[in-house]
Design an enzyme around this catalytic site. Structure first.
Site, PDB file in Angstrom:
ATOM      1  N   GLY A  64      -7.629  -2.669  -5.846  1.00  0.00           N
ATOM      2  CA  GLY A  64      -6.632  -1.725  -6.354  1.00  0.00           C
ATOM      3  C   GLY A  64      -5.366  -2.409  -6.847  1.00  0.00           C
ATOM      4  O   GLY A  64      -4.862  -2.093  -7.926  1.00  0.00           O
ATOM      5  N   LEU A  65      -4.854  -3.365  -6.068  1.00  0.00           N
ATOM      6  CA  LEU A  65      -3.638  -4.068  -6.457  1.00  0.00           C
ATOM      7  C   LEU A  65      -3.868  -4.931  -7.687  1.00  0.00           C
ATOM      8  O   LEU A  65      -3.098  -4.868  -8.648  1.00  0.00           O
ATOM      9  CB  LEU A  65      -3.147  -4.936  -5.297  1.00  0.00           C
ATOM     10  N   LYS A 121       0.806  -1.227   0.000  1.00  0.00           N
ATOM     11  CA  LYS A 121       0.000   0.000   0.000  1.00  0.00           C
ATOM     12  C   LYS A 121       0.835   1.271   0.000  1.00  0.00           C
ATOM     13  O   LYS A 121       0.341   2.347  -0.334  1.00  0.00           O
ATOM     14  CB  LYS A 121      -0.924   0.006   1.212  1.00  0.00           C
ATOM     15  N   ASN A 159      -3.313  -1.305   6.366  1.00  0.00           N
ATOM     16  CA  ASN A 159      -2.152  -1.178   5.486  1.00  0.00           C
ATOM     17  C   ASN A 159      -2.180   0.107   4.661  1.00  0.00           C
ATOM     18  O   ASN A 159      -1.152   0.785   4.531  1.00  0.00           O
ATOM     19  CB  ASN A 159      -2.042  -2.411   4.586  1.00  0.00           C
ATOM     20  N   GLU A 191      -9.865 -13.972  -2.548  1.00  0.00           N
ATOM     21  CA  GLU A 191     -10.540 -13.295  -1.439  1.00  0.00           C
ATOM     22  C   GLU A 191     -10.840 -14.291  -0.323  1.00  0.00           C
ATOM     23  O   GLU A 191     -10.821 -15.505  -0.546  1.00  0.00           O
ATOM     24  CB  GLU A 191     -11.848 -12.666  -1.927  1.00  0.00           C
ATOM     25  N   GLN A 208      -1.288   2.885   7.025  1.00  0.00           N
ATOM     26  CA  GLN A 208       0.141   3.052   7.263  1.00  0.00           C
ATOM     27  C   GLN A 208       0.838   3.657   6.047  1.00  0.00           C
ATOM     28  O   GLN A 208       1.754   4.466   6.187  1.00  0.00           O
ATOM     29  CB  GLN A 208       0.767   1.699   7.598  1.00  0.00           C
ATOM     30  N   SER A 221      -8.331  -0.489   7.013  1.00  0.00           N
ATOM     31  CA  SER A 221      -8.203  -1.414   8.144  1.00  0.00           C
ATOM     32  C   SER A 221      -6.775  -1.485   8.642  1.00  0.00           C
ATOM     33  O   SER A 221      -6.505  -2.105   9.665  1.00  0.00           O
ATOM     34  CB  SER A 221      -8.672  -2.814   7.732  1.00  0.00           C
TER      35      SER A 221
END
Length: 327
Positions: free
Chosen positions: A193-194, A59, A86, A211, A89, A84
């Site tokens: 996103g990734l 991230k 990552n 998932e 941060q 949540s």
């Protein structure tokens, strides 16, 4: 997808050109994360260790791409994000480096390590109940009151492009190390996103998204051809990083266009992958960062010697990691 001539236009679509620009910016401040070979049933699989980023997850890429493109006026107003842990941060890390005030909306049940780390980078953390409150609404309220710029965790062209730099970096490494182009990429998926970024970065590879069981809203959406949210009674999961209530049109359309495949994994399969990564690669993975490997080890994805697996994060509380190793 095409990109408008102005790469700073908020209405543009994410593109491979944008990913290349993001990768150049990111490589100027961060070394590449390792690409590690993993023997599996007579094959060599290739694992991208994003768990070894300075914040312990991929991230950091999208956050840096987004915040470093803010105008001076936007930087002065600060940023607000919801996550949540990552993305929280990543935004906090980038904001500290750029001298930007950051407020992060985090679920009260997020891992303690992630909350403490986010605060450690200087961000203000506001907690909420993920089952009863709307994190987007909270972030938007803060933005309207303070003028801060909202930095979404996946529904944003900069974020998708920044995360997509993972794919470009891995592509260079796998060509250098093995002289091959990947046939398939297996990646975790929360908001997408990734996986959407990698799909744009590596159009020649088949995408498989992974998932947690019961939180497979992207998989359900891809199978039904329309966005399907996670049900209100979704089960608990150890994969806190992948508990996204609903995906975005931006990420969904990219993965739909790429004909991405989707599978889900159980907590037990995730714990097995965490143990496997620790024993075979000497890596510490958080549950959400281990789902791609879990899908491969459980035989839910067809793989060969040209398979790239994204190990996306390693921010796990010690007690949970010990539980995974002992299970």
């Amino acid at each position: 997808m095409t990109e408008p001539s102005d790469p700073l236009s908020p209405d543009r679509k994410p593109s491979r050109e944008g990913i290349e620009r993001a990768a150049k910016k990111i490589s100027a401040i961060l070394p590449p994360t390792p690409l590690m070979p993993l023997k599996h049933e007579g094959m060599t699989l290739w694992c991208k260790a994003e768990c070894l980023q300075p914040i312990g997850a991929f991230k950091i890429r999208g956050a840096w791409h987004r915040l470093s493109d803010l105008s001076e006026d936007e930087r002065a107003r600060g940023v607000v994000a919801f996550s949540s842990g990552n993305h929280a941060q990543g935004v906090a890390w980038a904001a500290k480096r750029l001298g930007i005030r950051a407020t992060i909306v985090m679920p009260a049940d997020a891992p303690k390590r992630k909350i403490e780390s986010t605060r450690g980078y200087g961000a203000e953390v506001i907690t909420y109940d993920r089952r009863a409150e709307d994190r987007v609404a909270i972030a938007n309220r803060i933005a309207s009151e303070t003028g801060a710029v909202v930095v979404p965790s996946f529904d944003d062209p900069w974020i998708i492009e920044g995360q997509g730099s993972t794919g470009l970096e891995a592509l260079v490494q796998i060509i250098a190390q093995a002289g091959i182009n990947p046939h398939r990429v297996v990646s975790c998926c929360g908001g997408g996103g990734l996986s959407a970024g990698i799909a744009l970065a590596m159009p020649g590879a088949k995408m498989t998204i992974v998932e947690p069981d019961g939180w497979d809203d992207m998989g359900q959406s891809l199978r039904k051809g329309k966005i399907v949210p996670v049900p209100a009674d979704a089960p608990n999961t150890v994969c806190d990083a992948l508990q996204t209530p609903v995906v975005s049109p931006l990420t969904f359309e990219i993965l739909k266009e790429r004909k991405a495949e989707a599978v889900s994994v159980s907590d037990e399969e995730v714990f097995r992958a965490m143990r496997h990564a620790h024993e075979r690669l000497r890596l510490v993975l958080e549950p959400g960062g281990a789902v791609a490997l879990a899908a491969v080890l459980s035989g839910k994805v067809e793989v060969d010697d040209r398979t790239l697996i994204i190990l996306s994060g390693g921010n796990v509380d010690p007690a949970l990691f010990s539980r995974a190793l002992a299970s």
